[in-house]
Design an enzyme around this catalytic site. Structure first.
Site, PDB file in Angstrom:
ATOM      1  N   SER A   1       0.790  -1.237   0.000  1.00  0.00           N
ATOM      2  CA  SER A   1       0.000   0.000   0.000  1.00  0.00           C
ATOM      3  C   SER A   1       0.816   1.279   0.000  1.00  0.00           C
ATOM      4  O   SER A   1       0.242   2.362  -0.166  1.00  0.00           O
ATOM      5  CB  SER A   1      -0.949   0.005   1.202  1.00  0.00           C
ATOM      6  OG  SER A   1      -2.023  -0.888   0.986  1.00  0.00           O
TER       7      SER A   1
ATOM      8  N   TYR B   1     -10.267   2.711   5.877  1.00  0.00           N
ATOM      9  CA  TYR B   1      -9.320   2.383   4.809  1.00  0.00           C
ATOM     10  C   TYR B   1     -10.019   1.678   3.650  1.00  0.00           C
ATOM     11  O   TYR B   1     -10.762   0.706   3.847  1.00  0.00           O
ATOM     12  CB  TYR B   1      -8.243   1.473   5.382  1.00  0.00           C
ATOM     13  CG  TYR B   1      -6.969   1.426   4.584  1.00  0.00           C
ATOM     14  CD1 TYR B   1      -5.975   2.379   4.791  1.00  0.00           C
ATOM     15  CD2 TYR B   1      -6.733   0.426   3.645  1.00  0.00           C
ATOM     16  CE1 TYR B   1      -4.782   2.337   4.086  1.00  0.00           C
ATOM     17  CE2 TYR B   1      -5.552   0.379   2.935  1.00  0.00           C
ATOM     18  CZ  TYR B   1      -4.579   1.334   3.153  1.00  0.00           C
ATOM     19  OH  TYR B   1      -3.404   1.291   2.460  1.00  0.00           O
TER      20      TYR B   1
END
Length: 583
Positions: free
Chosen positions: A115, A244
Site C-alpha cells: 500500500s 481504509y
C-alpha cells in the site's frame, strides 16, 4: 491615549508555570549541518548499535535469519542527502540456490511496496491535475457511480451515496465505501466452501448475487468490479470517519484516466517515475534479477498482480528510490510548494489523540519533550504489506528529512516496519531538533543594534524551550519585551516572554542573499499550566498572531537579512521601523 495599565507596568517575579507555545511547524530553520552536528553523530552511532543487535536476533519478534531489509534516513540537503543507511541480508537469502533475484541487499535492490503504492498514486494525480477537483463528486468522472447514486436515497443503509463522495474523500480514506471487492479480504476467494463452513460461515449458493465470481483469480474487469461493488453495503456515511479503502484508489485511477484520456500506468510513469529518475521503481512486472525474492518465488507474492486495483498496492521499488521520492515531495520538485503544503496536512483526525489520516498518509503527532514548551512534530507515513514484503515511508516536513524502510521475508512479524520506525524515530526526532537548534545558535544568536533609533535586542537559544529567545529588547529606551506582552494580552505580565519562529516566508535575490521572515510569540509564562482542562488551554497562541499593529505593520513580525554566504547581517522590526545590525 496612555492607559493606567501601561503606566502601571512593573517588573515582578514568580515561578514559571505556563509553557512556551510555538506555532505549528518548525521552530528553527531546517537543519543541514548533519556532518558537524554532535546530536546527529550520536544518533547515527546509536542506530548503528541498535540495528547491529537487531541483525543478530533471530527471535520470533525479529527473525533476522529469514528477514532481509533496507533502511535509509534522508534529507533534502544537497550536501548531505543520506544521513544513515543500513542493509541486512538474511542468511536464508544469501545461501539460497533457488532464487532468480539478488542475494545481497543494497540501495538498488527491489522490493514490493504494497500500500505504499498509494503515495505514488496520489503524487501522479497531483502532478497530472493538481487538487482543484478534489471537492468535486466522483460521479462526475466515473459513470458507473453516477448511475447508482440515487440508490442511497431509497436505502442509505445498503448503498453508498456516491454523489456525496468527492475525489478528496477517496484519496483521504473518507468515502465510507468497503475496503476491497473480491481481493484480500474476501473469504470466499481464500477458502473453499467446506473450509469456510469449518470457520463458522454459512454455505453460499453459486447463484447468490453477493458471491464474487472474480477477485484474486480470475481478477475482476471494470464491469465485474462495479457490478459487485455497487451491491456492497457502505461501512460509514461519507466524511463520518476514516475507513481504509483500496477500492477508493482503484476508482481514483479510473477518474484520472477519464480526465486525461491516458492509462493510469502511462501517467504514473510519465509524471513521476521518469521525471524523478526512479530507475528501480516499477508499476508492475519488474525484472526478477533486480528483486529481493525470499523463499519460493511463486509463494512470495513477487509475481502476483492486483489488476485494476494496482493503484492501491501493486508497485515495486528500492529503498534508494523511495528516499528519492521522499526528497522530491519535500523539495516540491514536481509540485508548487503551496500544493505540497496542502498535501502534507491531515484530511481527518482519528479516534487516537496523536493520530490523523491524510492523502493517503497516516499522521502521527510526535511530542518533542521540552521542559518549558509544548512542541509537536507531525510525521507523515505510509506503510504497505503484500505477500512476503513490508514497507514504510516517513516524512518529517519540519526538518525536510525522513526515512524509508523495505522488508522481505517468508514470515515477517506483523509490525516489523513500525517497530523499526520506533527505533529510528526515537533517535532521529530529538537529534534533528537538537541539530536545528545548534545551527540556529551559530547563525542567529548575538547582539543586534540600531543606534539611530536607540534600539537593540539579543537573540539566544535554550535547550529547554523552542525557538529563538528575544532578550533585552529595547526601542527608544523602552522595554519592548514587557510592552509587547502587555499590548498582546491586555494586562501587566509577570514573566514576559518573546520567542521567534520561522514564518515559512523568504525572498531570495539573484546574488543568493535573502530576506527571511520570523514570527514572534508574546507570552506571559506566569499563567497557570493546564493539562487536564476540557476546553481551557495554555497553548492557544495561534489566535494572537498579528494582534498588535502599528501603522499596518505587525509588532510580532521580524525580517532577517542574510548575505549570499548565509551569514545574518541584521534583523528588522517592521512595526518599530528599525533595522538592527548584528554585531
Amino acid at each position: 491615549m496612555k492607559t493606567p495599565l501601561l503606566l502601571a507596568v512593573a517588573a515582578a517575579t514568580a515561578a514559571l508555570a505556563g509553557p512556551n507555545c510555538p506555532p505549528l511547524g518548525p521552530v528553527y530553520e531546517k537543519p543541514y549541518n548533519f556532518k558537524t552536528s554532535s546530536a546527529i553523530q550520536a544518533a547515527v552511532a546509536n542506530l548503528t548499535a541498535s540495528f547491529t543487535a537487531w541483525d543478530q536476533n533471530n527471535s520470533s519478534v525479529i527473525r533476522a535469519n529469514t528477514t532481509s531489509y533496507s533502511i535509509e534516513v534522508f534529507s533534502t540537503s544537497k550536501e548531505n542527502p543520506l544521513i544513515f543507511s543500513w542493509h541486512h541480508t538474511a542468511a536464508s537469502l544469501a545461501a539460497a540456490t533457488n532464487t532468480s533475484g539478488v542475494r545481497k541487499t543494497d540501495a538498488n535492490a527491489v522490493y514490493r511496496l504494497g500500500s505504499l503504492t498509494k503515495v505514488f498514486t496520489v503524487y501522479a494525480w497531483l502532478v497530472q491535475d493538481g487538487d482543484a477537483k478534489w471537492n468535486e463528486p466522483i460521479t462526475k468522472y466515473v459513470p458507473e457511480l453516477a448511475a447508482a447514486a440515487d440508490r442511497a436515497k431509497a436505502d442509505p443503509v445498503a448503498n453508498v451515496p456516491w454523489d456525496e463522495v468527492t475525489i478528496g474523500a477517496l484519496a483521504g480514506q473518507l468515502s465510507g465505501a468497503i475496503r476491497d471487492y473480491g481481493l484480500m479480504s474476501e473469504i470466499t476467494q481464500e477458502f473453499n466452501q467446506g473450509e469456510a463452513m469449518g470457520l463458522g460461515f454459512p454455505p453460499l449458493e453459486d447463484s447468490d448475487p453477493m458471491l464474487p465470481k472474480c477477485g484474486e483469480w480470475p481478477q475482476c474487469n471494470r464491469t465485474e468490479f462495479f457490478n459487485g461493488l455497487l451491491r456492497a453495503y457502505p461501512s460509514f456515511a461519507p466524511f463520518a470517519t476514516p475507513a481504509y479503502t483500496n477500492t477508493g484508489y482503484q476508482i481514483l485511477a479510473y477518474a484520472l484516466e477519464a480526465i486525461k484520456g491516458k492509462s493510469f500506468q502511462t501517467m504514473m510513469e510519465e509524471s513521476v517515475l521518469q521525471p524523478l529518475g526512479l530507475n528501480h521503481t516499477y508499476y508492475r512486472d519488474p525484472p526478477a534479477e533486480e528483486g529481493i525474492i525470499p523463499g519460493v518465488r511463486s509463494e512470495s507474492g513477487w509475481n502476483y498482480q492486483l489488476g485494476d486495483e494496482n493503484p492501491a498496492g501493486n508497485m515495486y521499488s528500492s529503498v534508494g528510490d523511495i528516499s528519492s521520492l521522499g526528497r522530491a515531495i519535500l523539495r516540491s520538485t514536481l509540485l508548487p510548494p503551496a500544493l505540497t503544503r496542502r498535501w502534507l496536512k491531515p484530511a481527518s483526525m482519528s479516534s487516537e489523540l496523536v493520530a490523523g489520516v491524510g492523502y493517503p498518509w497516516g499522521v502521527r503527532r510526535v511530542v518533542v519533550p521540552y521542559r518549558q514548551g509544548k512542541r509537536v512534530v507531525d510525521a507523515f507515513n505510509k506503510a504497505g504489506r503484500i505477500g512476503y514484503y513490508a514497507s514504510l515511508l516517513v516524512l518529517l516536513p519540519d526538518y525536510d528529512a525522513g526515512f524509508s524502510v523495505l522488508i522481505a521475508g517468508e514470515d515477517i512479524p506483523g509490525n516489523t516496519n513500525f517497530n523499526m520506525a520506533d527505533i529510528l524515530g526515537a533517535q532521529l526526532v530529538p537529534a534533528l531538533e537538537a541539530a536545528a537548534r545548534e545551527q540556529a545558535e551559530a547563525k542567529f544568536s548575538g547582539e543586534y543594534v540600531d543606534e539611530a533609533r536607540n534600539a537593540s535586542l539579543r537573540l539566544t537559544t535554550q535547550s529547554d524551550r523552542p525557538g529563538l529567545g528575544v532578550e533585552n529588547w529595547v526601542s527608544n529606551g523602552t522595554d519592548m519585551q514587557t510592552i509587547a506582552v502587555v499590548m498582546q494580552g491586555g494586562y501587566a505580565p509577570v514573566s514576559p516572554s518573546v520567542r521567534l519562529y520561522p514564518a515559512g516566508l523568504e525572498t531570495v535575490r539573484a546574488d543568493g542573499s535573502k530576506r527571511v521572515a520570523f514570527k514572534a510569540v508574546f507570552e506571559d509564562l506566569n499563567l497557570p499550566a493546564r493539562t487536564d482542562s476540557m476546553f481551557s488551554t495554555d497553548c492557544g497562541t495561534w489566535v494572537s498572531f498579528t494582534g498588535v499593529v502599528y501603522g499596518t505593520q505587525p509588532l510580532d513580525q521580524f525580517i532577517f537579512e542574510v548575505d549570499a554566504e548565509g551569514k545574518v547581517v541584521s534583523i528588522e522590526s517592521l512595526a518599530l521601523r528599525s533595522v538592527m545590525k548584528k554585531r
